[in-house]
Design an enzyme around this catalytic site. Structure first.
Site, short mmCIF file in Angstrom:
data_model
loop_
_atom_site.label_atom_id
_atom_site.label_comp_id
_atom_site.label_asym_id
_atom_site.label_seq_id
_atom_site.Cartn_x
_atom_site.Cartn_y
_atom_site.Cartn_z
N GLY A 90 0.81 -1.21 0.00
CA GLY A 90 0.00 0.00 0.00
C GLY A 90 0.84 1.26 0.00
O GLY A 90 0.52 2.24 0.67
N GLY B 152 -0.92 7.87 1.11
CA GLY B 152 -1.08 7.92 2.56
C GLY B 152 0.16 7.57 3.35
O GLY B 152 1.29 7.95 3.01
N ILE B 153 -0.04 6.83 4.44
CA ILE B 153 1.05 6.45 5.33
C ILE B 153 2.08 5.60 4.59
O ILE B 153 3.28 5.74 4.81
CB ILE B 153 0.50 5.67 6.53
CG1 ILE B 153 -0.43 6.55 7.36
CG2 ILE B 153 1.64 5.17 7.42
CD1 ILE B 153 -1.15 5.80 8.46
N SER C 178 -4.83 -1.07 14.22
CA SER C 178 -5.60 0.11 14.60
C SER C 178 -6.11 -0.06 16.02
O SER C 178 -6.31 -1.19 16.48
CB SER C 178 -6.78 0.29 13.64
OG SER C 178 -7.72 1.21 14.15
N TYR D 88 -14.14 -4.74 10.16
CA TYR D 88 -12.86 -4.04 10.06
C TYR D 88 -12.06 -4.22 11.36
O TYR D 88 -10.87 -4.54 11.33
CB TYR D 88 -13.08 -2.56 9.79
CG TYR D 88 -11.81 -1.74 9.83
CD1 TYR D 88 -10.90 -1.75 8.78
CD2 TYR D 88 -11.50 -0.95 10.95
CE1 TYR D 88 -9.73 -1.01 8.83
CE2 TYR D 88 -10.33 -0.20 11.01
CZ TYR D 88 -9.45 -0.23 9.95
OH TYR D 88 -8.29 0.49 10.01
#
Length: 314
Positions: free
Chosen positions: A36, A40-41, A170, A198
């Site tokens: 990814g 973003g991150i 998270s 999630y």
């Protein structure tokens, strides 16, 4: 805000940036894969590791976006070593193809950062018939890690350097089912709440790190496995959550971190000398923290490992 600036034992805080926590760290002899990494991150992590001299392999679903991101980094960091390879974590076949293509590069592997993640509005199924959050956020990374592990072990032996595996999770990992992982619903996601699904996938990321750490320690392998909560950041993760995205955009200056701050803990755990020898831990704000009781359940971690292994082996 004041709580972002409060420094912990590491000497860093929630306000620290990825560049700040890696200042003075030399990564010229290292190779890292970041999933990814086109936005973003993940993109900021790739940029900062490249800045420190690491040879970065960007594992991305959208290759054109990945190539554009690579060009942007190289324009600012001349001489940056970056490769872009396609990876769709929701597809077991794609994960296997990526591992094969990476193998053809004949590169060692010191660092694996399992950064990519999705948050969808509905609990749909992946192409392999699995609940999409679980398939992308956990199973894809579980298989990827297993396929790359022999390379990491060899690199560790040959270089005498510690290997590091970082799983992004998270704080939402605590928002899951009473039993932690609802195994019966992985193949049949009907009736599942998307937020809870999630959270389940993020719990799986920590359990994966813990069990992998236990196995590597048992084998006497000098590779660490840790989980990282980056904090609340407005990124593409929320692109399918209109209300959540709007809420974060409106109050983001108060509760959200910048992408530069959000990538800090990932970069810290992946590269900083202070983390040497530390494994099986949960980090936030560049310091060890305590996850939920379910995330610390060793038996649940073993059950998840066996369940996941059966899926990727079928």
């Amino acid at each position: 805000m004041w709580w972002f600036n409060r420094k912990g034992p590491s000497g860093f805080s929630g306000a620290s940036t990825a560049e700040e926590v890696t200042a003075g760290v030399d990564g010229h002899c290292l190779v890292a894969i970041i999933t990814g990494a086109s936005s973003g991150i993940g993109l900021e992590t790739a940029r900062v590791l490249a800045l420190r001299g690491v040879h970065v392999v960007m594992a991305v679903r959208n290759v054109s976006a990945g190539l554009e991101a690579r060009e942007a980094i190289v324009a600012k960091i001349p001489g940056a070593r970056i490769d872009v390879l396609e990876l769709d974590l929701s597809s077991i076949a794609s994960v296997r193809r990526f591992a094969s293509e990476f193998g053809s590069l004949n590169l060692p592997l010191n660092i694996l950062i399992n950064n990519a993640g999705v948050m969808t509005r509905n609990c749909t199924r992946s192409c392999d018939g699995l609940e999409l959050h679980f398939a992308t956020n956990h199973i894809g990374h579980f298989l990827l890690t297993n396929l790359l592990l022999e390379n990491m072990k060899k690199t560790c032996r040959d270089s005498c350097l510690e290997g590091r595996i970082v799983n992004l999770t998270s704080s939402g990992h605590s928002m899951t089912y009473r039993e932690g992982i609802c195994f019966d619903k992985i193949h049949d996601p009907s009736g599942l709440n998307d937020f809870v699904a999630y959270g389940q996938s993020k719990l799986a990321n920590i359990l994966h790190s813990n069990e992998l750490s236990r196995i590597l320690k048992e084998e006497g392998v000098n590779i660490s496995a840790n989980a990282v909560h980056p904090g609340v950041i407005t990124t593409n993760l929320f692109r399918n959550r209109t209300i959540v995205s709007a809420l974060l955009n409106s109050i983001g200056r108060i509760i959200c971190r910048t992408v530069e701050q959000g990538a800090a803990t990932t970069c810290y755990v992946a590269m900083h000398p202070q983390v040497k020898g530390i494994s099986g831990k949960y980090f936030t704000n560049c310091d060890i923290a305590s996850p939920s009781s379910q995330a610390s359940d060793a038996e649940l971690a073993k059950k998840l490992w066996q369940f996941s292994f059966k899926i990727v082996s079928s």
